[in-house]
Design a protein around this motif. Structure first.
Motif, PDB file in Angstrom:
ATOM      1  N   HIS A   1       0.812  -1.090   0.088  1.00 34.06           N
ATOM      2  CA  HIS A   1      -0.148  -0.120   0.001  1.00 34.06           C
ATOM      3  C   HIS A   1       0.740   1.192   0.182  1.00 34.06           C
ATOM      4  O   HIS A   1       0.946   2.074  -1.071  1.00 34.06           O
TER       5      HIS A   1
ATOM      6  N   HIS B   1      -5.562  -0.930  -6.404  1.00 35.51           N
ATOM      7  CA  HIS B   1      -5.599  -0.202  -5.499  1.00 35.51           C
ATOM      8  C   HIS B   1      -5.664   1.385  -6.092  1.00 35.51           C
ATOM      9  O   HIS B   1      -6.460   2.501  -5.611  1.00 35.51           O
TER      10      HIS B   1
ATOM     11  N   HIS C   1      -8.403   4.509  -5.779  1.00 34.93           N
ATOM     12  CA  HIS C   1      -8.412   6.057  -5.466  1.00 34.93           C
ATOM     13  C   HIS C   1      -8.847   6.909  -6.659  1.00 34.93           C
ATOM     14  O   HIS C   1      -9.447   7.956  -6.547  1.00 34.93           O
TER      15      HIS C   1
ATOM     16  N   HIS D   1       1.406   3.954  -3.554  1.00 34.38           N
ATOM     17  CA  HIS D   1       1.560   5.206  -3.179  1.00 34.38           C
ATOM     18  C   HIS D   1       2.822   6.041  -3.151  1.00 34.38           C
ATOM     19  O   HIS D   1       2.940   7.314  -3.149  1.00 34.38           O
TER      20      HIS D   1
ATOM     21  N   HIS E   1      -6.418   8.647   5.355  1.00 36.20           N
ATOM     22  CA  HIS E   1      -5.557   7.913   4.191  1.00 36.20           C
ATOM     23  C   HIS E   1      -5.841   8.473   2.703  1.00 36.20           C
ATOM     24  O   HIS E   1      -5.346   9.220   1.929  1.00 36.20           O
TER      25      HIS E   1
END
Ligand SMILES: [Zn+2]
Ligand SMILES: [Zn+2]
Length: 343
Positions: free
Chosen positions: A34, A71, A75, A39, A210
């Motif tokens: 993650h 993921h 977002h 990111h 987050h």
């Protein structure tokens, strides 16, 4: 042989071993997949990074590129029909109990992998061992579990390891984390902080924080919040295995300031989602919603008036505070005091 393996542990020894192993998996998901891969909030030294990748391959069978791609798309398309797993679209039960199937379905789409999977590992081990051999990884884990704990406890431990991430990450974080909990920030999606203590799911409980600061390596934000993933990152940093690249700006207040100045404006612009959440909290249930709504729109102009100069914006902010304090609406007056105190 059936009930005790090489470690010869008692039943509670087996329970502790299970909790330690599943915790390592959770830590690998939150720090490696993650925060590091999806990111780029921190760098990891090659050995640590590879340990996490190997462990995830054996304890979940997941592929780094697939996870990062699904993921990142979540977002980019949050709470729309293109979001791979939004409970606002699919309903909470489908994501909570079957989130893993939504994940697998999205991970199979080549266009998602091509569009969002960039920059993930592409070395010899990835091409020849990990990618395409997820079953081999989890089979190895089953054999190791049976050898260490005995055939029967080993298989039970292995089964729990296999459902740990599908339930806690794909179900609870992706489901509850967009459905139920508290919000520090009024960001555009429905993300929530499930509980303030991020231990069991490695800090991923703080999902509203987050989504507001997606590239921050630290997920806790208030003094009473705890992110165990961040604690491990700091420990890894101390031994030269991690380097933090980005953390969320800290919200600070100075209640003794007489008037809004440049620093106030700067802090308000930087912390827009925090400002909005505090505005919502202070004015909720107000009897004069029309005025409150109009004042909210005027406040939001501060972030959208892109061609105004700094002096104009500061003038706008001071004017907003004056009007709020002269409005006769207690909620607005109180909020104006908070707004002036941003530092
Ligand atoms: Zn999310
Ligand atoms: Zn994320």
């Amino acid at each position: 042989m059936f009930f005790s393996g090489l470690l010869n542990l008692s039943w509670w020894g087996d329970v502790i071993a299970l909790l330690v192993m599943t915790h390592v998996t959770i830590v690998a998901v939150t720090i490696f997949l993650h925060r590091h891969q999806a990111h780029r909030a921190l760098d990891l030294a090659p050995a640590t990074s590879h340990f996490f990748r190997l462990w995830l391959w054996m304890s979940t069978g997941m592929i780094t590129k697939e996870w990062a791609a699904v993921h990142r798309k979540h977002h980019a398309k949050c709470e729309t029909v293109e979001d791979p797993h939004s409970p606002q679209i699919y309903g909470i039960n489908r994501v909570l109990w079957g989130g893993v199937f939504l994940y697998v379905k999205e991970a199979c789409r080549t266009e998602t992998l091509e569009r969002y999977g960039h920059g993930t590992p592409d070395d010899w081990m990835e091409r020849h061992v990990y990618t395409g051999h997820g079953r081999l990884g989890v089979t190895l884990m089953a054999l190791i579990d049976m050898a260490l704990f005995g055939i029967v406890p080993g298989l039970v431990i292995w089964g729990l390891q296999m459902i740990w991430i599908p339930f806690w990450a794909a179900g609870v974080v992706n489901g509850i984390g967009h459905f139920w909990g508290y919000r520090n920030f009024a960001c555009k999606d429905a993300s929530t902080n499930i509980v303030p203590w991020g231990i069991l799911i490695g800090g991923e409980e703080l999902h509203n924080n987050h989504h507001t600061f997606a590239t921050s390596a630290k997920l806790s934000n208030r003094w009473y919040e705890f992110d165990i993933g961040w604690m491990y990152i700091r420990l890894l940093e101390m031994v030269g295995q991690a380097r933090v690249k980005n953390v969320a700006p800290k919200v600070r207040f100075d209640r003794n300031k007489p008037e809004c100045d440049d620093a106030t404006l700067q802090a308000i612009i930087l912390n827009r989602y925090d400002v909005l959440a505090r505005f919502e909290a202070s004015t909720a249930g107000s009897a004069v919603m029309n005025t409150v709504d109009a004042m909210r729109r005027d406040l939001m102009d501060l972030w959208t008036a892109s061609n105004a100069t700094r002096e104009q914006l500061l003038g706008q902010l001071k004017d907003w505070c004056r009007r709020a304090e002269a409005s006769g609406i207690l909620e607005l007056e109180r909020f104006s005091m908070t707004l002036r105190a941003y530092a």
